[in-house]
Design a protein around this motif. Structure first.
Motif, PDB file in Angstrom:
ATOM      1  N   HIS A  40       0.838  -1.218  -0.071  1.00  0.00           N
ATOM      2  CA  HIS A  40       0.056  -0.055   0.014  1.00  0.00           C
ATOM      3  C   HIS A  40       0.818   1.273   0.100  1.00  0.00           C
ATOM      4  O   HIS A  40       2.068   1.037   0.419  1.00  0.00           O
ATOM      5  CB  HIS A  40      -0.832  -0.017   1.353  1.00  0.00           C
ATOM      6  CG  HIS A  40      -0.150   0.083   2.368  1.00  0.00           C
ATOM      7  ND1 HIS A  40       0.451  -0.957   3.145  1.00  0.00           N
ATOM      8  CD2 HIS A  40      -0.028   1.207   3.260  1.00  0.00           C
ATOM      9  CE1 HIS A  40       1.081  -0.271   4.312  1.00  0.00           C
ATOM     10  NE2 HIS A  40       0.640   0.864   4.288  1.00  0.00           N
ATOM     11  N   GLY A  41       0.493   2.328  -0.310  1.00  0.00           N
ATOM     12  CA  GLY A  41       1.242   3.583  -0.398  1.00  0.00           C
ATOM     13  C   GLY A  41       2.141   3.771  -1.289  1.00  0.00           C
ATOM     14  O   GLY A  41       1.978   3.068  -2.691  1.00  0.00           O
ATOM     15  N   VAL A  42       3.392   4.507  -0.943  1.00  0.00           N
ATOM     16  CA  VAL A  42       4.455   4.624  -1.731  1.00  0.00           C
ATOM     17  C   VAL A  42       5.830   4.105  -1.073  1.00  0.00           C
ATOM     18  O   VAL A  42       5.882   4.299  -0.219  1.00  0.00           O
ATOM     19  CB  VAL A  42       4.500   5.976  -2.558  1.00  0.00           C
ATOM     20  CG1 VAL A  42       3.483   6.196  -3.276  1.00  0.00           C
ATOM     21  CG2 VAL A  42       4.785   7.015  -1.347  1.00  0.00           C
ATOM     22  N   ARG A  43       6.622   3.551  -1.965  1.00  0.00           N
ATOM     23  CA  ARG A  43       8.064   3.523  -1.579  1.00  0.00           C
ATOM     24  C   ARG A  43       8.761   4.625  -2.243  1.00  0.00           C
ATOM     25  O   ARG A  43       8.572   4.596  -3.379  1.00  0.00           O
ATOM     26  CB  ARG A  43       8.520   2.124  -1.763  1.00  0.00           C
ATOM     27  CG  ARG A  43       9.900   1.752  -1.449  1.00  0.00           C
ATOM     28  CD  ARG A  43      10.564   0.308  -1.582  1.00  0.00           C
ATOM     29  NE  ARG A  43       9.725  -0.558  -0.979  1.00  0.00           N
ATOM     30  CZ  ARG A  43       9.051  -1.582  -1.543  1.00  0.00           C
ATOM     31  NH1 ARG A  43       9.236  -1.739  -2.843  1.00  0.00           N
ATOM     32  NH2 ARG A  43       8.432  -2.447  -0.790  1.00  0.00           N
ATOM     33  N   ILE A  44       9.480   5.151  -1.462  1.00  0.00           N
ATOM     34  CA  ILE A  44      10.496   6.328  -2.009  1.00  0.00           C
ATOM     35  C   ILE A  44      12.089   5.883  -1.670  1.00  0.00           C
ATOM     36  O   ILE A  44      12.322   5.647  -0.891  1.00  0.00           O
ATOM     37  CB  ILE A  44       9.869   7.721  -1.497  1.00  0.00           C
ATOM     38  CG1 ILE A  44       8.697   7.942  -1.634  1.00  0.00           C
ATOM     39  CG2 ILE A  44      11.048   8.559  -2.033  1.00  0.00           C
ATOM     40  CD1 ILE A  44       8.226   9.130  -0.999  1.00  0.00           C
ATOM     41  N   LEU A  45      12.551   5.785  -3.027  1.00  0.00           N
ATOM     42  CA  LEU A  45      14.193   5.635  -3.045  1.00  0.00           C
ATOM     43  C   LEU A  45      14.843   6.853  -3.145  1.00  0.00           C
ATOM     44  O   LEU A  45      14.494   7.685  -4.011  1.00  0.00           O
ATOM     45  CB  LEU A  45      14.612   4.706  -4.024  1.00  0.00           C
ATOM     46  CG  LEU A  45      13.895   3.276  -4.103  1.00  0.00           C
ATOM     47  CD1 LEU A  45      14.525   2.305  -5.313  1.00  0.00           C
ATOM     48  CD2 LEU A  45      13.726   2.448  -2.616  1.00  0.00           C
ATOM     49  N   ALA A  46      15.305   7.312  -1.912  1.00  0.00           N
ATOM     50  CA  ALA A  46      16.267   8.683  -1.984  1.00  0.00           C
ATOM     51  C   ALA A  46      17.569   8.187  -2.433  1.00  0.00           C
ATOM     52  O   ALA A  46      18.409   7.861  -1.810  1.00  0.00           O
ATOM     53  CB  ALA A  46      16.204   9.189  -0.674  1.00  0.00           C
ATOM     54  N   VAL A  47      17.728   8.334  -3.742  1.00  0.00           N
ATOM     55  CA  VAL A  47      19.247   8.131  -4.207  1.00  0.00           C
ATOM     56  C   VAL A  47      20.117   9.233  -4.255  1.00  0.00           C
ATOM     57  O   VAL A  47      19.823  10.476  -4.648  1.00  0.00           O
ATOM     58  CB  VAL A  47      19.215   7.430  -5.586  1.00  0.00           C
ATOM     59  CG1 VAL A  47      20.444   7.144  -6.270  1.00  0.00           C
ATOM     60  CG2 VAL A  47      18.040   6.563  -6.061  1.00  0.00           C
ATOM     61  N   TRP A  48      21.354   9.131  -3.557  1.00  0.00           N
ATOM     62  CA  TRP A  48      22.015  10.055  -3.217  1.00  0.00           C
ATOM     63  C   TRP A  48      23.863   9.623  -3.545  1.00  0.00           C
ATOM     64  O   TRP A  48      23.917   8.623  -3.424  1.00  0.00           O
ATOM     65  CB  TRP A  48      21.771  10.564  -1.802  1.00  0.00           C
ATOM     66  CG  TRP A  48      22.335   9.511  -0.709  1.00  0.00           C
ATOM     67  CD1 TRP A  48      21.439   8.345  -0.466  1.00  0.00           C
ATOM     68  CD2 TRP A  48      23.350   9.774   0.118  1.00  0.00           C
ATOM     69  NE1 TRP A  48      21.959   7.910   0.661  1.00  0.00           N
ATOM     70  CE2 TRP A  48      23.161   8.561   1.052  1.00  0.00           C
ATOM     71  CE3 TRP A  48      24.568  10.518   0.373  1.00  0.00           C
ATOM     72  CZ2 TRP A  48      24.091   8.280   2.077  1.00  0.00           C
ATOM     73  CZ3 TRP A  48      25.263  10.298   1.389  1.00  0.00           C
ATOM     74  CH2 TRP A  48      25.388   9.122   2.098  1.00  0.00           C
ATOM     75  N   ALA A  49      24.484  10.747  -3.069  1.00  0.00           N
ATOM     76  CA  ALA A  49      25.837  10.451  -3.532  1.00  0.00           C
ATOM     77  C   ALA A  49      26.707  11.475  -2.215  1.00  0.00           C
ATOM     78  O   ALA A  49      26.042  12.479  -2.141  1.00  0.00           O
ATOM     79  CB  ALA A  49      26.445  10.758  -4.690  1.00  0.00           C
ATOM     80  N   PRO A  70       3.504   8.316   8.083  1.00  0.00           N
ATOM     81  CA  PRO A  70       4.183   7.230   8.064  1.00  0.00           C
ATOM     82  C   PRO A  70       3.372   5.965   7.746  1.00  0.00           C
ATOM     83  O   PRO A  70       4.374   4.840   7.533  1.00  0.00           O
ATOM     84  CB  PRO A  70       4.308   7.227   9.726  1.00  0.00           C
ATOM     85  CG  PRO A  70       3.015   7.960  10.088  1.00  0.00           C
ATOM     86  CD  PRO A  70       2.927   9.087   9.086  1.00  0.00           C
ATOM     87  N   HIS A  71       2.127   6.089   7.388  1.00  0.00           N
ATOM     88  CA  HIS A  71       1.504   4.561   6.793  1.00  0.00           C
ATOM     89  C   HIS A  71       1.476   4.553   5.562  1.00  0.00           C
ATOM     90  O   HIS A  71       1.138   3.667   4.977  1.00  0.00           O
ATOM     91  CB  HIS A  71       0.036   4.454   7.611  1.00  0.00           C
ATOM     92  CG  HIS A  71       0.095   4.471   9.200  1.00  0.00           C
ATOM     93  ND1 HIS A  71       0.758   3.502   9.955  1.00  0.00           N
ATOM     94  CD2 HIS A  71      -0.028   5.436  10.021  1.00  0.00           C
ATOM     95  CE1 HIS A  71       0.720   3.717  11.309  1.00  0.00           C
ATOM     96  NE2 HIS A  71       0.077   4.750  11.374  1.00  0.00           N
ATOM     97  N   GLU A  72       1.687   5.743   4.868  1.00  0.00           N
ATOM     98  CA  GLU A  72       1.577   5.654   3.517  1.00  0.00           C
ATOM     99  C   GLU A  72       2.869   5.685   2.798  1.00  0.00           C
ATOM    100  O   GLU A  72       3.018   5.341   1.593  1.00  0.00           O
ATOM    101  CB  GLU A  72       0.629   6.800   2.957  1.00  0.00           C
ATOM    102  CG  GLU A  72      -0.689   6.793   3.442  1.00  0.00           C
ATOM    103  CD  GLU A  72      -0.943   7.471   4.712  1.00  0.00           C
ATOM    104  OE1 GLU A  72      -0.217   8.249   5.297  1.00  0.00           O
ATOM    105  OE2 GLU A  72      -1.999   6.979   5.213  1.00  0.00           O
TER     106      GLU A  72
END
Length: 154
Positions: A40-49, A70-72
């Motif tokens: 459910h909701g979204v997964r966000i990948l914060a790609v960084w260097a 927090p639940h989404e």
């Protein structure tokens, strides 16, 4: 047998509180689990260097969004550096106060391969935000996110 393999792969993608902030290896074989739509909701990948000037502000904004929902929102940080630099990555995450989120770091001899597998249209620039929605839709955004973009993520 398949159940044990599936359980092991799923465990690699789920946050482990004791390891939050300490990056775990991200190889090409593990990407399919990380990029799989969440329940459910979204997964966000914060790609960084480590050398990215705008990554900290971008990750702080994503963390604020995650705390507000927090639940989404599931937030995972992904460092484009080699897992061999895990001590530096962990120290930087701690300094940014991002050490409470699951952290991954590239574990391939060719980082461009992981870049391509994350998003074939991505050129490797950071910060990069990959949004994976429960319905299977995906979106990739390069550069620092503005307020309007952050509101549209949900």
């Amino acid at each position: 047998m398949r159940r044990h393999v599936l359980t092991a792969l799923l465990a690699l993608a789920l946050p482990v509180p004791a390891l939050a902030g300490t990056p775990t290896p991200l190889s090409a074989g593990e990407l399919s689990v990380l990029l799989k739509p969440p329940a459910h909701g979204v997964r966000i990948l914060a790609v960084w260097a480590l050398d990215c000037a705008y990554c900290e502000a971008n990750m702080q904004a994503l963390a604020k969004l995650q705390r507000a929902h927090p639940h989404e929102v599931e937030l995972v940080t992904v460092a484009t550096e080699s897992i061999a630099r895990s001590a530096e990555i962990a120290a930087r995450l701690k300094a940014m106060r991002m050490d409470g989120y699951p952290a991954r770091a590239y574990a391939e001899a060719s980082p461009e391969r992981i870049d391509f597998l994350i998003d074939p249209d991505w050129g490797g620039e950071t910060p990069r935000t990959e949004i994976i929605r429960a319905d299977g839709r995906r979106q990739g955004i390069s550069g620092e996110l503005g307020e309007a973009q952050l509101r549209r993520l949900l």
